[in-house]
Write a protein that holds these residues in place. Structure first.
Motif, PDB file in Angstrom:
ATOM      1  N   VAL A 643      31.396  31.275  45.646  1.00 13.49           N
ATOM      2  CA  VAL A 643      30.952  32.796  45.020  1.00 13.49           C
ATOM      3  C   VAL A 643      31.558  33.757  45.930  1.00 13.49           C
ATOM      4  CG1 VAL A 643      28.693  33.753  44.946  1.00 13.49           C
ATOM      5  CG2 VAL A 643      28.815  31.572  43.956  1.00 13.49           C
ATOM      6  N   PRO A 644      31.484  33.768  47.196  1.00 19.74           N
ATOM      7  CA  PRO A 644      31.737  34.973  48.162  1.00 19.74           C
ATOM      8  C   PRO A 644      33.224  35.228  47.877  1.00 19.74           C
ATOM      9  CG  PRO A 644      31.234  33.282  49.451  1.00 19.74           C
ATOM     10  CD  PRO A 644      30.749  32.695  47.985  1.00 19.74           C
ATOM     11  N   LYS A 645      34.046  33.955  47.636  1.00 18.97           N
ATOM     12  CA  LYS A 645      35.338  34.281  47.551  1.00 18.97           C
ATOM     13  C   LYS A 645      35.832  35.004  46.402  1.00 18.97           C
ATOM     14  CE  LYS A 645      36.346  29.980  50.195  1.00 18.97           C
ATOM     15  NZ  LYS A 645      36.961  28.684  50.152  1.00 18.97           N
ATOM     16  N   THR A 646      35.204  34.623  45.100  1.00 17.61           N
ATOM     17  CA  THR A 646      35.528  35.293  43.844  1.00 17.61           C
ATOM     18  C   THR A 646      34.936  36.835  43.662  1.00 17.61           C
ATOM     19  OG1 THR A 646      34.968  33.040  42.697  1.00 17.61           O
ATOM     20  CG2 THR A 646      34.797  34.974  41.332  1.00 17.61           C
ATOM     21  N   GLN A 647      33.757  36.855  44.494  1.00 26.18           N
ATOM     22  CA  GLN A 647      33.231  38.370  44.761  1.00 26.18           C
ATOM     23  C   GLN A 647      34.230  39.156  45.448  1.00 26.18           C
ATOM     24  OE1 GLN A 647      29.496  37.816  46.102  1.00 26.18           O
ATOM     25  NE2 GLN A 647      28.319  37.711  44.139  1.00 26.18           N
ATOM     26  N   ALA A 648      34.728  38.720  46.546  1.00 30.21           N
ATOM     27  CA  ALA A 648      35.599  39.437  47.321  1.00 30.21           C
ATOM     28  C   ALA A 648      37.160  39.618  46.572  1.00 30.21           C
ATOM     29  CB  ALA A 648      36.057  38.570  48.900  1.00 30.21           C
ATOM     30  N   ALA A 649      37.639  38.608  45.803  1.00 31.35           N
ATOM     31  CA  ALA A 649      38.791  39.006  45.015  1.00 31.35           C
ATOM     32  C   ALA A 649      38.591  39.927  44.087  1.00 31.35           C
ATOM     33  CB  ALA A 649      38.906  37.509  44.383  1.00 31.35           C
ATOM     34  N   ARG A 650      37.386  39.676  43.402  1.00 32.34           N
ATOM     35  CA  ARG A 650      37.030  40.733  42.209  1.00 32.34           C
ATOM     36  C   ARG A 650      37.123  42.244  42.842  1.00 32.34           C
ATOM     37  NH1 ARG A 650      32.351  39.496  38.433  1.00 32.34           N
ATOM     38  NH2 ARG A 650      30.906  39.592  40.118  1.00 32.34           N
ATOM     39  N   GLU A 651      36.440  42.262  43.996  1.00 35.70           N
ATOM     40  CA  GLU A 651      36.259  43.745  44.461  1.00 35.70           C
ATOM     41  C   GLU A 651      37.747  44.323  45.005  1.00 35.70           C
ATOM     42  OE1 GLU A 651      33.302  43.280  47.605  1.00 35.70           O
ATOM     43  OE2 GLU A 651      31.568  43.025  46.110  1.00 35.70           O
ATOM     44  N   THR A 652      38.380  43.421  45.753  1.00 34.47           N
ATOM     45  CA  THR A 652      39.857  43.717  46.402  1.00 34.47           C
ATOM     46  C   THR A 652      40.904  43.763  45.451  1.00 34.47           C
ATOM     47  OG1 THR A 652      40.181  41.565  47.244  1.00 34.47           O
ATOM     48  CG2 THR A 652      38.922  43.395  48.518  1.00 34.47           C
ATOM     49  N   LEU A 696      30.236  23.541  34.793  1.00 36.17           N
ATOM     50  CA  LEU A 696      31.364  23.570  34.095  1.00 36.17           C
ATOM     51  C   LEU A 696      31.662  25.019  33.695  1.00 36.17           C
ATOM     52  CD1 LEU A 696      32.053  20.619  31.752  1.00 36.17           C
ATOM     53  CD2 LEU A 696      32.876  20.926  34.213  1.00 36.17           C
ATOM     54  N   GLY A 697      30.595  25.806  32.994  1.00 38.89           N
ATOM     55  CA  GLY A 697      30.447  27.198  32.896  1.00 38.89           C
ATOM     56  C   GLY A 697      30.556  28.102  34.166  1.00 38.89           C
ATOM     57  N   LEU A 698      30.229  27.653  34.887  1.00 37.63           N
ATOM     58  CA  LEU A 698      30.268  28.483  36.294  1.00 37.63           C
ATOM     59  C   LEU A 698      31.454  28.610  36.729  1.00 37.63           C
ATOM     60  CD1 LEU A 698      27.000  27.469  38.211  1.00 37.63           C
ATOM     61  CD2 LEU A 698      27.447  29.685  37.611  1.00 37.63           C
ATOM     62  N   LEU A 699      32.217  27.254  36.688  1.00 38.53           N
ATOM     63  CA  LEU A 699      33.868  27.360  37.128  1.00 38.53           C
ATOM     64  C   LEU A 699      34.442  28.341  36.134  1.00 38.53           C
ATOM     65  CD1 LEU A 699      35.973  26.092  39.042  1.00 38.53           C
ATOM     66  CD2 LEU A 699      36.103  24.576  37.210  1.00 38.53           C
ATOM     67  N   ARG A 700      34.335  28.099  34.798  1.00 41.96           N
ATOM     68  CA  ARG A 700      35.062  28.951  33.854  1.00 41.96           C
ATOM     69  C   ARG A 700      34.819  30.535  34.295  1.00 41.96           C
ATOM     70  NH1 ARG A 700      31.590  29.298  28.737  1.00 41.96           N
ATOM     71  NH2 ARG A 700      30.336  30.325  30.408  1.00 41.96           N
ATOM     72  N   ASN A 701      33.428  30.906  34.590  1.00 43.09           N
ATOM     73  CA  ASN A 701      33.183  32.096  34.908  1.00 43.09           C
ATOM     74  C   ASN A 701      33.905  32.688  35.942  1.00 43.09           C
ATOM     75  OD1 ASN A 701      31.578  32.018  32.914  1.00 43.09           O
ATOM     76  ND2 ASN A 701      29.565  32.025  33.916  1.00 43.09           N
ATOM     77  N   HIS A 702      34.102  31.922  37.327  1.00 42.28           N
ATOM     78  CA  HIS A 702      34.619  32.384  38.281  1.00 42.28           C
ATOM     79  C   HIS A 702      36.288  32.451  37.955  1.00 42.28           C
ATOM     80  CE1 HIS A 702      31.878  31.817  41.805  1.00 42.28           C
ATOM     81  NE2 HIS A 702      31.370  30.965  40.898  1.00 42.28           N
ATOM     82  N   ALA A 703      36.840  31.556  37.229  1.00 44.37           N
ATOM     83  CA  ALA A 703      38.071  31.740  36.782  1.00 44.37           C
ATOM     84  C   ALA A 703      38.562  32.876  35.887  1.00 44.37           C
ATOM     85  CB  ALA A 703      38.809  30.514  35.996  1.00 44.37           C
ATOM     86  N   ARG A 704      37.307  33.288  34.998  1.00 38.52           N
ATOM     87  CA  ARG A 704      37.536  34.329  34.090  1.00 38.52           C
ATOM     88  C   ARG A 704      37.532  35.855  34.659  1.00 38.52           C
ATOM     89  NH1 ARG A 704      35.594  34.613  28.656  1.00 38.52           N
ATOM     90  NH2 ARG A 704      34.751  36.638  29.119  1.00 38.52           N
ATOM     91  N   VAL A 705      37.406  35.822  35.966  1.00 41.21           N
ATOM     92  CA  VAL A 705      37.654  37.078  36.915  1.00 41.21           C
ATOM     93  C   VAL A 705      39.078  37.366  36.804  1.00 41.21           C
ATOM     94  CG1 VAL A 705      37.364  37.930  39.090  1.00 41.21           C
ATOM     95  CG2 VAL A 705      35.482  36.659  38.261  1.00 41.21           C
ATOM     96  N   LEU A 706      39.867  36.268  36.633  1.00 40.84           N
ATOM     97  CA  LEU A 706      41.275  36.423  36.624  1.00 40.84           C
ATOM     98  C   LEU A 706      41.720  36.367  35.214  1.00 40.84           C
ATOM     99  CD1 LEU A 706      44.105  36.560  37.526  1.00 40.84           C
ATOM    100  CD2 LEU A 706      44.131  33.882  37.854  1.00 40.84           C
ATOM    101  N   ALA A 707      41.202  35.362  34.624  1.00 42.93           N
ATOM    102  CA  ALA A 707      41.933  35.330  32.962  1.00 42.93           C
ATOM    103  C   ALA A 707      40.896  34.104  32.372  1.00 42.93           C
ATOM    104  CB  ALA A 707      43.244  34.523  33.137  1.00 42.93           C
ATOM    105  N   ASP A 708      41.043  34.387  30.963  1.00 36.66           N
ATOM    106  CA  ASP A 708      40.555  33.128  29.863  1.00 36.66           C
ATOM    107  C   ASP A 708      41.382  32.204  30.170  1.00 36.66           C
ATOM    108  OD1 ASP A 708      39.354  31.577  28.251  1.00 36.66           O
ATOM    109  OD2 ASP A 708      39.643  33.090  26.570  1.00 36.66           O
ATOM    110  N   PHE A 709      41.193  30.875  30.724  1.00 33.56           N
ATOM    111  CA  PHE A 709      42.137  29.876  30.922  1.00 33.56           C
ATOM    112  C   PHE A 709      42.216  29.033  29.662  1.00 33.56           C
ATOM    113  CE2 PHE A 709      42.395  30.995  35.109  1.00 33.56           C
ATOM    114  CZ  PHE A 709      43.456  30.313  35.733  1.00 33.56           C
ATOM    115  N   GLY A 710      40.926  29.267  28.724  1.00 34.62           N
ATOM    116  CA  GLY A 710      41.204  28.651  27.445  1.00 34.62           C
ATOM    117  C   GLY A 710      42.252  29.232  26.551  1.00 34.62           C
TER     118      GLY A 710
END
Length: 715
Positions: A643-652, A696-710
């Motif tokens: 969670v904190p890593k994703t939030q930091a990546a999204r902010e920066t 699984l949905g949470l992992l998808r959501n973290h990845a969606r910060v970058l892209a829709d991996f589907g």
């Protein structure tokens, strides 16, 4: 091996068609030869204003013999009680084979009758007599006409036809109106330098025979000769030639035997803005300008023309050209001096008499909208003073030069003259620059506006055109785009990308479409959706074609029928560009492979759940008391750490940081799926099933910060 020559002689062809015909035949001729099983060593296409020619080397004498498998009727229809039916007899008769040659073979649709037929090769000469009329008839272009009573359509009347297979005339006829053109070996030379007919002994003698008659049929050699001649002529008067690519392409197809001729005009005309003189020379007269030598070359009082006449008459030709250009430059001087008697702002009332589009009012109405749009964009970008004042002033004056005498006579100078008149009237430099730059890019290879004032006025103008024309329901269709809306949308995206403008395009579109609908009761239904979709199409095309991003990675950052991703892309074009470029980078260096399997698998399974795509926090949606396996607990803890890593990546917007974090959790997710303590996600207990789908949905959501991996396809 035989060589073949085809020459179609005509009246003077339009230069644009000459270039187009070369390209069309370069694609068509080899393709049709291949369809007829004919190989060759070389296909060359030549052209001048009076002829189109094809030279083919290394043809075989005939097609190769071949075996062809032909499918016939179903076996059930071809045979009854083991005996051939009329269907079998008809098929055999049509293929000219015996009934004994028919074979029954199984296919996916059942048993069918086949025959393996031996087809002897036909003579090449026979095939060429069929292909040549097709090659002529399939040429396409503007303003094709019927000449006389025939059906043949061509830009100009056909006057002769040369068709040689080695040294033999290939018999051909073309109906050219009431006249029938029969093939021969006789061509025509240069109209002036060699008015007599030219007899061509063999196909391979073509180029030299025509050169001896002062016709250079090879466009590349004509171009080289023109460039060399223009440069030499410029040096002869102590200058350097300016050779615009478009002008060079046109002139190459206007002459058969080029001669560079130097002309002179009165130095008094050098007081004109050089853009005026160059427009007269290049656009209207097809002359090459001559510049002073040096690091900042100024225009010289010389020009160079490419003559198709007698080189011995160059002085007479130059004198005629000088008379023409003097008259045109004198007109330009008059318009320029007259226009300068008024300030640019004083032309604004006259814009009320110029219609932008009949349902959208005058150009003055459009200027008002541009001013409002520019102020809205500047406000969103938090542009400070004095830039904001310059933006407002430039938006007000950006179309004023359309009603000046100079631009009325030379429409190519719109914006260019506005800049000149603004400077002469004492307007600030950013305002003057924005007047000319708000039209940029004018072409595919043109530069983009270079400062914030120019950029915002350009965006305001182009967005007004897009929303207004879309609002009337006049969407581009196929190749039809009379208002150049695709180019305008491409320019909007590229300006934002090039200048790194943090513009919320989604919000701007919402506001502009709302204004249009409020002011136009008959506005197109669903206007905002259509404009959004149009921009998404342009972003998709630009990412793939200009940025070189793989199609599936583009889909991954834009989404597919995904409103959340659509809004995200339009709200932040810089982010969607950067994410696409980053995805391509990690695909190319192999980093994407380290997370692809686990994230993609999780994304696909998560679709069966109901978790909100915005949720990132495990404790909010996952109940640890329902865990049955240690792999679930490990997955849960890994998501907590993510969670904190994703939030930091999204902010920066440090997406590499996110990918590294996803790579760290990948083994844990792999164990959840396939390890010794793996789980069945779709458990019969619906609470457990939902709990696991939420992981699984949470992992998808973290990845969606970058892209829709589907949307990403495994490379």
């Amino acid at each position: 091996m035989p060589s073949f020559l085809l020459e179609v002689g005509t009246e003077e062809l339009p230069a644009t068609f000459v270039g187009s015909a070369i390209a069309q035949w370069q694609a068509l001729v080899p393709a049709t030869l291949s369809e007829q099983y004919l190989t060759c060593e070389l296909v060359n296409v030549y052209a001048t204003p009076r002829r189109l020619a094809i030279a083919i080397a290394g043809l075989p004498d005939k097609q190769p013999d071949r075996q062809e498998e032909i499918k016939g009727p179903p076996a059930s229809a071809a045979f009854k009680d083991g005996k051939p039916t009329k269907a079998a007899e008809g098929f055999a008769r049509k293929q000219d084979v015996n009934l004994e040659d028919l074979e029954v073979r199984p296919t996916k649709k059942g048993d069918f009758v086949f025959v393996l037929k031996h087809i002897p090769g036909r003579p090449t000469a026979e095939i060429l007599t069929e292909l040549v009329p097709q090659w002529i008839d399939k040429l396409e272009g503007k303003r094709f006409m019927r000449w006389g009573d025939g059906d043949l359509r061509f830009p100009r009347p056909i006057r002769w036809l040369v068709a040689l297979l080695d040294g033999e005339v290939l018999p051909l006829t073309i109906a050219n109106g009431s006249e029938t053109i029969t093939s021969d070996r006789v061509s025509e030379g240069h109209r002036i330098l060699h008015p007599d007919p030219v007899s061509i002994p063999t196909a391979t003698d073509y180029i030299e025979c025509l050169r001896s008659a002062f016709v250079e049929v090879d466009p590349e050699r004509r171009q080289s000769a023109i460039v060399k001649g223009v440069k030499t002529a410029a040096k002869s008067v102590g200058g350097e030639a300016e050779i615009p690519a478009d002008l060079l392409d046109e002139v190459v197809n206007l002459v058969e035997w080029p001669t560079a001729v130097v002309g002179t005009f009165d130095p008094e005309f050098l007081v004109l803005p050089p853009e005026v003189s160059k427009t007269v020379m290049v656009t209207h007269q097809r002359y090459f300008p001559v510049l002073e030598s040096g690091s900042k070359p100024a225009l010289k009082a010389n020009f160079i023309t490419i003559s198709n006449g007698d080189p011995a008459k160059s002085q007479i030709i130059a004198a005629g050209n000088e008379r023409v250009i003097r008259a045109r430059l004198a007109d330009g001087e008059f318009f320029y001096k007259t226009d300068l008697k008024k300030t640019l702002e004083s032309y604004l009332p006259e814009l009320e008499n110029v219609t932008f589009q009949e349902d959208l009012g005058s150009v003055r109405d459009k200027v008002n909208r541009i001013v409002a749009n520019a102020d809205r964009i500047a406000g969103q970008l938090q542009v400070g003073e004095p830039e904001r004042a310059h933006i407002k002033r430039a938006a007000l004056l950006c179309k004023a030069d359309l009603v000046t005498q100079m631009v009325y006579e030379f429409p190519e100078l719109e914006g260019i003259m506005g800049e000149k008149y603004a400077i002469a009237g004492g307007e600030p430099e950013p305002v003057a620059t924005a007047i000319v730059e708000h039209y940029l890019p004018r072409g595919a290879s043109d530069r983009l506006p270079g400062n914030i004032v120019s950029q915002i006025v350009a965006l305001a103008d182009k967005l007004d055109t897009l929303v207004s024309i879309f609002g009337l329901g006049m969407l581009p269709t196929g190749s039809s785009d009379p208002f150049a809306l695709r180019r305008a949308a491409n320019a909007v995206v590229n300006i934002i990308w090039d200048a790194d403008l943090p513009l919320n395009l989604y919000q701007i579109i919402q506001e502009l479409t709302t204004d249009f609908v409020n002011n136009n009761p008959n506005a197109m239904l669903g206007l905002v959706h259509h404009v959004d979709e149009f921009f998404l199409q342009r972003i998709r095309t630009l990412l793939q074609d200009e940025k070189g991003i793989d199609y599936d990675l583009v889909n991954a950052v834009l989404g597919d029928e995904d409103l959340e991703y659509t809004e995200r892309a339009l709200k932040d074009l810089l982010d969607v560009r950067d994410r696409a470029l980053f995805l391509q980078e990690i695909r190319d260096d192999g980093t994407l492979d380290t997370i692809y399997e686990t994230v993609n698998r999780s994304t696909r399974l998560a679709k069966q759940g109901e978790l909100d795509t915005a949720q990132l926090k495990p404790h909010a949606v996952v109940n640890p008391s329902l865990f049955d396996k240690s792999s679930e607990q490990a997955f849960f803890e890994g998501l907590e750490a993510l969670v904190p890593k994703t939030q930091a990546a999204r902010e920066t917007r440090n997406y590499r940081q996110l990918v590294e974090a996803l790579a760290e959790i990948a083994p844990t997710v792999g164990a959840f799926f396939d390890g010794p303590d793996s789980v069945l996600v779709m458990d019969s207990d619906l609470k457990v099933q939902r709990n696991r789908l939420n992981l699984l949905g949470l992992l998808r959501n973290h990845a969606r910060v970058l892209a829709d991996f589907g949307a990403i396809v495994k490379s």
